[in-house]
Design a protein around this motif. Structure first.
Motif, PDB file in Angstrom:
ATOM      1  N   SER A   1      33.560  45.290  46.351  1.00 42.45           N
ATOM      2  CA  SER A   1      34.536  45.206  47.446  1.00 42.45           C
ATOM      3  C   SER A   1      35.619  46.282  47.347  1.00 42.45           C
ATOM      4  N   PRO A   2      35.881  46.975  48.473  1.00 41.98           N
ATOM      5  CA  PRO A   2      36.997  47.921  48.511  1.00 41.98           C
ATOM      6  C   PRO A   2      38.323  47.235  48.810  1.00 41.98           C
ATOM      7  N   GLY A   3      38.282  45.908  49.011  1.00 47.89           N
ATOM      8  CA  GLY A   3      39.496  45.156  49.306  1.00 47.89           C
ATOM      9  C   GLY A   3      39.295  44.185  50.434  1.00 47.89           C
ATOM     10  N   MET A   4      40.033  43.082  50.404  1.00 49.52           N
ATOM     11  CA  MET A   4      39.901  42.037  51.428  1.00 49.52           C
ATOM     12  C   MET A   4      41.188  41.841  52.217  1.00 49.52           C
ATOM     13  N   GLN A   5      42.043  42.879  52.221  1.00 55.55           N
ATOM     14  CA  GLN A   5      43.280  42.832  53.006  1.00 55.55           C
ATOM     15  C   GLN A   5      44.207  41.713  52.542  1.00 55.55           C
ATOM     16  N   ALA A   6      44.190  41.438  51.253  1.00 56.01           N
ATOM     17  CA  ALA A   6      45.060  40.403  50.706  1.00 56.01           C
ATOM     18  C   ALA A   6      45.303  40.685  49.237  1.00 56.01           C
ATOM     19  N   GLU A   7      46.435  40.205  48.744  1.00 58.03           N
ATOM     20  CA  GLU A   7      46.789  40.416  47.341  1.00 58.03           C
ATOM     21  C   GLU A   7      46.209  39.333  46.449  1.00 58.03           C
ATOM     22  N   HIS A   8      46.025  38.156  47.035  1.00 60.66           N
ATOM     23  CA  HIS A   8      45.476  37.039  46.272  1.00 60.66           C
ATOM     24  C   HIS A   8      44.465  36.297  47.137  1.00 60.66           C
TER      25      HIS A   8
ATOM     26  N   ASP B   1      29.093  55.210  41.942  1.00 59.70           N
ATOM     27  CA  ASP B   1      29.354  55.128  43.384  1.00 59.70           C
ATOM     28  C   ASP B   1      30.096  53.831  43.729  1.00 59.70           C
ATOM     29  N   ASP B   2      29.824  52.762  42.980  1.00 59.49           N
ATOM     30  CA  ASP B   2      30.511  51.500  43.224  1.00 59.49           C
ATOM     31  C   ASP B   2      31.996  51.628  42.870  1.00 59.49           C
ATOM     32  N   TRP B   3      32.288  52.313  41.790  1.00 57.33           N
ATOM     33  CA  TRP B   3      33.682  52.530  41.381  1.00 57.33           C
ATOM     34  C   TRP B   3      34.434  53.303  42.445  1.00 57.33           C
ATOM     35  N   PHE B   4      33.794  54.327  42.995  1.00 59.70           N
ATOM     36  CA  PHE B   4      34.438  55.114  44.048  1.00 59.70           C
ATOM     37  C   PHE B   4      34.718  54.273  45.291  1.00 59.70           C
ATOM     38  N   VAL B   5      33.792  53.378  45.646  1.00 57.05           N
ATOM     39  CA  VAL B   5      34.017  52.503  46.810  1.00 57.05           C
ATOM     40  C   VAL B   5      35.207  51.596  46.550  1.00 57.05           C
ATOM     41  N   ARG B   6      35.225  50.963  45.370  1.00 55.54           N
ATOM     42  CA  ARG B   6      36.295  50.016  45.066  1.00 55.54           C
ATOM     43  C   ARG B   6      37.654  50.711  44.959  1.00 55.54           C
ATOM     44  N   GLU B   7      37.684  51.797  44.219  1.00 53.69           N
ATOM     45  CA  GLU B   7      38.954  52.498  44.035  1.00 53.69           C
ATOM     46  C   GLU B   7      39.390  53.209  45.313  1.00 53.69           C
ATOM     47  N   GLY B   8      38.407  53.666  46.090  1.00 53.44           N
ATOM     48  CA  GLY B   8      38.749  54.285  47.371  1.00 53.44           C
ATOM     49  C   GLY B   8      39.395  53.294  48.299  1.00 53.44           C
ATOM     50  N   GLY B   9      38.855  52.077  48.341  1.00 57.31           N
ATOM     51  CA  GLY B   9      39.438  51.034  49.176  1.00 57.31           C
ATOM     52  C   GLY B   9      40.825  50.655  48.711  1.00 57.31           C
ATOM     53  N   ARG B  10      40.989  50.593  47.390  1.00 57.31           N
ATOM     54  CA  ARG B  10      42.301  50.278  46.835  1.00 57.31           C
ATOM     55  C   ARG B  10      43.332  51.322  47.282  1.00 57.31           C
TER      56      ARG B  10
ATOM     57  N   ILE C   1      42.318  44.489  44.570  1.00 55.20           N
ATOM     58  CA  ILE C   1      40.979  44.228  45.091  1.00 55.20           C
ATOM     59  C   ILE C   1      40.375  43.032  44.351  1.00 55.20           C
ATOM     60  N   PRO C   2      39.322  42.409  44.884  1.00 51.01           N
ATOM     61  CA  PRO C   2      38.813  41.140  44.327  1.00 51.01           C
ATOM     62  C   PRO C   2      38.397  41.169  42.870  1.00 51.01           C
ATOM     63  N   THR C   3      38.014  42.341  42.338  1.00 52.88           N
ATOM     64  CA  THR C   3      37.615  42.379  40.929  1.00 52.88           C
ATOM     65  C   THR C   3      38.803  42.519  39.990  1.00 52.88           C
ATOM     66  N   ASP C   4      40.011  42.608  40.532  1.00 53.31           N
ATOM     67  CA  ASP C   4      41.214  42.604  39.700  1.00 53.31           C
ATOM     68  C   ASP C   4      41.555  41.171  39.303  1.00 53.31           C
ATOM     69  N   ARG C   5      42.008  40.990  38.061  1.00 45.54           N
ATOM     70  CA  ARG C   5      42.341  39.644  37.581  1.00 45.54           C
ATOM     71  C   ARG C   5      43.420  39.000  38.436  1.00 45.54           C
ATOM     72  N   GLU C   6      44.393  39.833  38.882  1.00 45.00           N
ATOM     73  CA  GLU C   6      45.518  39.269  39.628  1.00 45.00           C
ATOM     74  C   GLU C   6      45.102  38.759  41.011  1.00 45.00           C
ATOM     75  N   PHE C   7      43.912  39.119  41.468  1.00 43.70           N
ATOM     76  CA  PHE C   7      43.458  38.595  42.766  1.00 43.70           C
ATOM     77  C   PHE C   7      43.264  37.087  42.690  1.00 43.70           C
ATOM     78  N   GLY C   8      42.890  36.624  41.495  1.00 42.76           N
ATOM     79  CA  GLY C   8      42.867  35.181  41.284  1.00 42.76           C
ATOM     80  C   GLY C   8      41.498  34.543  41.240  1.00 42.76           C
ATOM     81  N   GLY C   9      40.436  35.285  41.540  1.00 39.85           N
ATOM     82  CA  GLY C   9      39.111  34.689  41.531  1.00 39.85           C
ATOM     83  C   GLY C   9      38.395  34.896  40.209  1.00 39.85           C
ATOM     84  N   HIS C  10      37.116  34.542  40.191  1.00 41.80           N
ATOM     85  CA  HIS C  10      36.274  34.752  39.023  1.00 41.80           C
ATOM     86  C   HIS C  10      35.538  36.088  39.164  1.00 41.80           C
ATOM     87  N   VAL C  11      35.528  36.868  38.102  1.00 44.25           N
ATOM     88  CA  VAL C  11      34.752  38.111  38.106  1.00 44.25           C
ATOM     89  C   VAL C  11      33.452  37.847  37.357  1.00 44.25           C
TER      90      VAL C  11
END
Length: 624
Positions: A525-532, A554-563, A573-583
């Motif tokens: 995910s490049p981001g879900m338009q939310a912090e949490h 290429d996945d890293w570029f998508v995620r970091e590009g979205g960030r 982004i969702p794979t960040d711990r602070e987003f609050g979900g499970h990775v």
């Protein structure tokens, strides 16, 4: 049509005939389903990855069975058209017959006599003139056609003028029965005229509702079916207007209630006459939407094949000498300007339709269940919503949303991902009913630079939200409860899910109405338009994310590009711990490898973890 014929006419006989065709159509539909989901699926059955039946003879039999299923489908569609046509004819004839019967009944009440030609005889009556009661007589009525606005009647008031003249004649006639007799005779004439018009309208239409005298349903036959539908629909307007239409801009629950309130015949009429509309209505049963969308699919495929075939061959030579260089030939440039864009669109759409058909044909392969086409539109980049297994009866439903560069021509891979998710989920929970849906009902960014904007996701959000609401409404109407539902977003598809979670529909009770899903998975995910996750109304314990490859992939570029462009709220982004979900643990090395299986069909860790979430086996999920 004359008076005697209309008097003895029984509209119910046409309705009985319509019922017969409806029965034949239903039998053809059942036969089609049996051939596809039972016979062909049985022949495609595998044991330990090995086909039970294989070889040239088996493949040839499957080919012929598919043709047979197509014939049954075509029969079903044509029988539905004939049923509607006959019911509409009966409706119009009954209206005319009722007019006639009412006029004859009024004539009898007046002590008038109706002749075998529809004329009306009235007795002597009135004040004496020269010592005699005015004699009776016989009048013949005249019918009024609809105003034509033709040169002969430019103001369209000929009928009004005729009425005024008749009233004047009745007022000055010495026998008071004369005016009443004329009025009744006119009603009789009008009834005969209406019945004649109905007969003359429907006779040629019914004659055209027939197939070729061969056993092959070709593209031309489906094109004819589309034309037949338009002809019957225009002719049956008055009959169809009696059917309550779906609620305008209705929410899925309203759509479901509307459908439930129709009679069986009304449902059949609506599917046959308005398949495009029925196929798009969220909240309707999956098998209903599938039936409607498959009719649209066949007709559109025939239409696009014909258009593609009509495009002239690319002129040669493409290049011609121009001094010491080469240039495009004038003929090629003219062809390119006129046809190249159209040809590319048609080819992409036809490639997508081929992929959809391939999925239909794979039913039974490795246990793959029947496919349900819940949405289809070849215009633009195209739209496809296809389910593996019936979501209305499923215990667990997963909906997969693809991301950037998705279009109808590339949908094959996304349909395969849906099928792969079904296989692994079913393997993990063989006692449950599983349905996995590939949902591509939005305008995805065509290029990576376009994916830096949220506008595509924002526009897609209502479509996704209302589909999920409709899926829930249809399931509740079928089983009385809701299925365990998981929504999976790949890449920009996760951004779409984020906006759908924030979307407030017109019929939502509050802005924070939760997304009708139990679990959400974001892959790459490049981001879900939310912090949490909680900012989206998603329970963090049911928010799952995955990433692939290491730094520089290429996945890293998508995620970091979205960030970096702001798709992640406050660069989260969702794979960040602070987003609050499970990775979740992932063994994918690239952006598209989350659904991989090896050469032995062994699922990847990424795929297995998704399947565990889908079936609710949360303890089995492995985390980073």
């Amino acid at each position: 049509m004359d008076y005697a014929t209309l008097t003895s006419l029984k509209p119910s006989e046409f309705e009985d005939a319509a019922g017969g065709y409806r029965t034949v159509g239903a039998m053809a539909s059942e036969a089609k389903d049996d051939v596809e989901s039972q016979i062909i699926a049985g022949m495609r059955k595998t044991v330990d990855g090995q086909a039970v039946l294989e070889g040239e003879a088996a493949e040839a039999a499957v080919v012929q069975l598919r043709k047979l299923a197509t014939n049954f489908h075509y029969t079903q569609v044509e029988c539905a058209l004939i049923t509607t046509a006959l019911n509409s004819l009966a409706y119009e004839l009954r209206a005319a017959k009722d007019k006639l019967d009412a006029a004859v009944e009024d004539a009898e009440a007046e002590k008038f006599t109706v002749g075998s030609d529809g004329s009306v005889s009235y007795p002597a009556a009135g004040d004496k003139v020269d010592g005699k009661v005015p004699e009776g007589g016989t009048v013949t009525g005249s019918a009024k056609g609809k105003p034509t606005n033709q040169p002969i009647d430019p103001t369209a008031d000929a009928n009004d003028t005729a009425d005024a003249l008749e009233r004047q004649a009745a007022n000055i006639h010495p026998n008071p029965n004369y005016g009443r007799a004329v009025a009744i005779a006119n009603r009789i004439a009008q009834a005969i005229y209406d019945a004649t018009q109905a007969d003359e309208k429907w006779a040629p239409k019914l004659r055209t509702l027939k197939a070729d005298d061969d056993l092959t349903v070709a593209a031309e036959d489906w094109a004819d079916a589309k034309g037949d539908t338009g002809g019957v629909r225009s002719g049956a307007k008055e009959y169809l207007d009696e059917i309550k239409p779906p609620p305008k801009d209705g929410d899925p629950k309203s759509n479901a209630d509307w459908w439930k309130g129709l009679s069986g015949q009304e449902k059949a009429d609506y599917i046959s006459m308005y398949p495009d509309s029925v196929g798009k209505l969220n909240g309707l049963p999956a098998d209903v939407r599938d039936e409607a969308n498959r009719a649209v699919f066949e007709e559109k495929r025939a239409e696009y094949q014909a258009q593609y075939k009509d495009i002239p061959e690319e002129p040669k030579p493409k290049y011609v000498p121009s001094g010491r260089t080469m240039r495009y030939s004038d003929e090629w440039l003219e062809w390119h300007q006129k046809y190249e864009g159209k040809r590319a669109h048609l080819k992409s759409a036809l490639d997508g339709m081929k992929a959809i058909q391939k999925r239909f044909d794979r039913t039974g392969e490795d246990g793959l269940p029947e496919a349900y086409l819940l949405g289809f539109d070849p215009k633009g980049d195209g739209r496809v919503v296809l389910a593996n297994g019936n979501p209305d009866t499923a215990d667990h439903t997963a909906l997969y949303v693809p991301g950037t560069k998705t279009h109808l021509g590339s949908i094959d891979g996304d349909l395969n991902r849906g099928a792969t998710l079904w296989r692994e989920s079913q393997a993990l929970s063989p006692g449950d009913k599983i349905s996995t849906i590939t949902w591509f009902d939005y305008d995805a960014p065509d290029q990576v630079p376009n994916a830096t904007s949220d506008k595509y996701a924002e526009k897609a959000a209502p479509n996704l939200r209302e589909f999920l609401d409709g899926n829930k409404a249809a399931h509740e109407a079928t089983t009385g409860g809701a299925a365990h539902t998981t929504v999976i977003g790949h890449s920009y598809g996760s951004t779409v899910i984020g906006d759908a979670a924030k979307y407030r529909s017109e019929y939502a009770d509050t802005w924070s109405d939760p997304l009708p899903a139990d679990d959400v998975i974001a892959a790459g995910s490049p981001g879900m338009q939310a912090e949490h996750a909680a900012d989206l109304g998603i329970d963090p314990d049911h928010m799952w994310a995955m990433k692939a490859g290491g730094t520089g992939s290429d996945d890293w570029f998508v995620r970091e590009g979205g960030r970096n462009v702001g798709l992640g709220g406050n660069r989260v982004i969702p794979t960040d711990r602070e987003f609050g979900g499970h990775v979740m643990e992932s063994d994918s090395s690239d952006h598209g490898g989350y659904w991989n299986v090896d050469e032995h069909q062994k699922p990847s860790v990424s795929l297995k973890n998704q399947a565990r979430v889908i079936v609710g086996d949360y303890k089995g999920v492995t985390l980073e």
